[in-house]
Design an enzyme around this catalytic site. Structure first.
Site, PDB file in Angstrom:
ATOM      1  N   GLY A   9       1.271  -1.227   0.104  1.00 51.83           N
ATOM      2  CA  GLY A   9       0.067   0.055  -0.029  1.00 51.83           C
ATOM      3  C   GLY A   9       0.843   1.179   0.163  1.00 51.83           C
ATOM      4  O   GLY A   9       0.776   2.584   0.552  1.00 51.83           O
ATOM      5  N   GLY A  12      -0.367   5.041  -0.962  1.00 45.49           N
ATOM      6  CA  GLY A  12      -1.597   5.817  -0.042  1.00 45.49           C
ATOM      7  C   GLY A  12      -0.915   6.803   0.686  1.00 45.49           C
ATOM      8  O   GLY A  12       0.410   7.499   0.359  1.00 45.49           O
ATOM      9  N   GLN A  13      -1.522   7.624   1.465  1.00 49.61           N
ATOM     10  CA  GLN A  13      -1.468   8.739   2.115  1.00 49.61           C
ATOM     11  C   GLN A  13      -0.210   8.544   3.026  1.00 49.61           C
ATOM     12  O   GLN A  13       1.298   9.306   2.244  1.00 49.61           O
ATOM     13  CB  GLN A  13      -2.502   9.555   2.846  1.00 49.61           C
ATOM     14  CG  GLN A  13      -2.294  10.793   3.124  1.00 49.61           C
ATOM     15  CD  GLN A  13      -2.639  10.800   4.143  1.00 49.61           C
ATOM     16  OE1 GLN A  13      -3.936  10.942   4.822  1.00 49.61           O
ATOM     17  NE2 GLN A  13      -3.183  12.495   4.621  1.00 49.61           N
ATOM     18  N   ASP A  35       1.922  -1.571  -4.255  1.00 44.86           N
ATOM     19  CA  ASP A  35       0.497  -1.404  -3.758  1.00 44.86           C
ATOM     20  C   ASP A  35      -0.134  -2.145  -5.754  1.00 44.86           C
ATOM     21  O   ASP A  35       0.526  -3.177  -6.208  1.00 44.86           O
ATOM     22  CB  ASP A  35       0.521   0.102  -4.740  1.00 44.86           C
ATOM     23  CG  ASP A  35      -0.531   0.717  -4.409  1.00 44.86           C
ATOM     24  OD1 ASP A  35      -1.433   0.735  -3.998  1.00 44.86           O
ATOM     25  OD2 ASP A  35      -0.931   1.520  -3.071  1.00 44.86           O
ATOM     26  N   ILE A  36      -0.947  -2.262  -5.605  1.00 45.79           N
ATOM     27  CA  ILE A  36      -2.654  -2.867  -6.448  1.00 45.79           C
ATOM     28  C   ILE A  36      -1.791  -1.885  -8.358  1.00 45.79           C
ATOM     29  O   ILE A  36      -2.821  -2.809  -8.654  1.00 45.79           O
ATOM     30  CB  ILE A  36      -3.292  -3.203  -5.978  1.00 45.79           C
ATOM     31  CG1 ILE A  36      -4.513  -3.721  -6.766  1.00 45.79           C
ATOM     32  CG2 ILE A  36      -4.932  -1.636  -6.026  1.00 45.79           C
ATOM     33  CD1 ILE A  36      -5.765  -3.886  -6.392  1.00 45.79           C
ATOM     34  N   TYR A 143     -14.514   0.538   8.848  1.00 50.89           N
ATOM     35  CA  TYR A 143     -13.204   0.832   9.213  1.00 50.89           C
ATOM     36  C   TYR A 143     -12.965   0.441  11.183  1.00 50.89           C
ATOM     37  O   TYR A 143     -12.352  -0.342  11.263  1.00 50.89           O
ATOM     38  CB  TYR A 143     -12.867   2.162   9.022  1.00 50.89           C
ATOM     39  CG  TYR A 143     -11.657   2.429   8.736  1.00 50.89           C
ATOM     40  CD1 TYR A 143     -10.654   1.959   8.877  1.00 50.89           C
ATOM     41  CD2 TYR A 143     -11.112   3.627  10.426  1.00 50.89           C
ATOM     42  CE1 TYR A 143      -8.839   2.007   9.074  1.00 50.89           C
ATOM     43  CE2 TYR A 143     -10.034   4.155  10.485  1.00 50.89           C
ATOM     44  CZ  TYR A 143      -8.754   3.527   9.385  1.00 50.89           C
ATOM     45  OH  TYR A 143      -7.559   3.872   9.650  1.00 50.89           O
ATOM     46  N   LYS A 147     -10.190  -2.806  12.595  1.00 48.08           N
ATOM     47  CA  LYS A 147      -8.992  -1.646  13.534  1.00 48.08           C
ATOM     48  C   LYS A 147      -9.512  -2.747  14.770  1.00 48.08           C
ATOM     49  O   LYS A 147      -7.992  -3.363  15.012  1.00 48.08           O
ATOM     50  CB  LYS A 147      -9.012  -0.675  13.392  1.00 48.08           C
ATOM     51  CG  LYS A 147      -8.503   0.316  11.974  1.00 48.08           C
ATOM     52  CD  LYS A 147      -7.398  -0.753  11.335  1.00 48.08           C
ATOM     53  CE  LYS A 147      -6.995  -0.131  10.192  1.00 48.08           C
ATOM     54  NZ  LYS A 147      -6.173  -0.528   9.519  1.00 48.08           N
TER      55      LYS A 147
END
Length: 323
Positions: A9, A12-13, A35-36, A143, A147
């Site tokens: 990932g 991402g940010q 990443d994808i 989400y 988590k």
């Protein structure tokens, strides 16, 4: 810390900035980004990059074996606001990706894992002020549920299989380098962009919604620090509370008005308000500060100064390019 690192990932940010910092620390040849897709060209072009699906065990395993990886940072996730629109996709991505790396560690393909949790694990029944490390957690978002469940699995794999997994409960994170990725705290990034481009921001949270926040440089520092720490210093194997500062949309707007005269803000709370209302106002991260010496550097005024300076340069450059 290690000889070979994989960031899953990485576009991402948080992943993109973590990749940059880890490459500075350990060298491009020792940090593999994946990443994808090729969503972040800077990440793709700055070192070794692999296309890998976080939900595909075989895809991650091939990448680990190809590059002799021993540490994985699993940064792939669907965040809170987007997750409410696509609950099953959020569950599949957030949980399957975690099981993949936990099982790879259990099977001795890797030695160490970083997995990010979030303040989203908390819920309306959690104490709002100085939320303690150990407390009631009844998350109301997909989400947050992923988590919370993920934290339990991390601790289980550590206790049952001695998997060296480490985790932080991130607050809202503010960065000028990358656009936000669909979280409830995204307003605190968007507001700076709009302040420069429009002089006005329509906020999707109410004026006095106080949330825990952190500048990206502090978040990256905490992530690297916990992974550098000696194993015996990591006392919590679910996830550590992590904090820096807390503020409201009104407070961040006032800090911007000190730098940009005439900046205006309006408030139009949407579905994200209910999510924000279920989260803490401030976090007690004393365990992180005691166990592995965590400390933050950025205040709100320092964040505002840095954000407006860097975004100002960015937009000026974009304007020059478009001429």
């Amino acid at each position: 810390m290690t000889s070979k690192i994989l960031i899953v990932g990485a576009c991402g940010q948080i992943g993109s900035e973590l990749t940059h910092e880890l490459r500075l620390l350990y060298g491009n040849e020792n940090v593999v980004a994946s990443d994808i897709n090729y969503a972040n060209i800077e990440v793709v072009n700055s070192g070794i990059f692999e296309i890998a699906d976080a939900t595909d065990y075989a895809s991650i395993k091939v990448c680990i074996e190809k590059h002799n990886i021993d540490t994985v940072f699993l940064m792939a996730a669907m965040l809170s606001a987007v997750g409410e629109k696509y609950p099953m996709k959020a569950w599949d991505l957030n949980m399957n990706s975690l099981f993949n790396v936990l099982n790879l560690a259990k099977e001795k393909f890797i030695k160490r894992i970083f997995w990010p949790s979030s303040i989203a694990v908390f819920g309306p029944s959690t104490p709002k002020l100085h939320t303690p490390q150990y407390t009631t957690m009844e998350p109301t978002t997909v989400y947050g549920i992923t988590k919370q469940v993920g934290e339990r699995w991390c601790e289980y794999y550590y206790n049952k299989y001695n998997v060296d997994v480490r985790s932080l409960r991130y607050p809202g994170i503010i960065s000028w380098k990358t656009m936000p990725g669909g979280g409830t705290t995204d307003y605190a990034v968007e507001i700076y962009h709009k302040a420069i481009t429009n002089g006005h921001y329509d906020c999707f949270l109410s004026k006095e919604t106080e949330l825990p926040m952190m500048f990206m440089e502090d978040a990256i520092k905490a992530t690297i620090d916990i992974m550098k720490a000696e194993k015996e210093k990591i006392k919590i194997r679910s996830s550590y509370n992590l904090a820096a500062i807390s503020f409201t949309p009104n407070e961040i707007a006032n800090s911007i008005k000190e730098k940009i005269k005439g900046f205006a803000i309006s408030y139009e709370p949407d579905y994200r308000q209910l999510i924000a209302d279920s989260w803490p106002n401030s976090i007690d991260d004393s365990y992180a500060r005691k166990d592995w010496n965590w400390s933050h550097s950025y205040s709100l005024s320092k964040i505002t100064e840095k954000m407006l300076f860097e975004l100002g340069k960015k937009y000026e450059l974009d304007t020059e390019k478009s001429k």
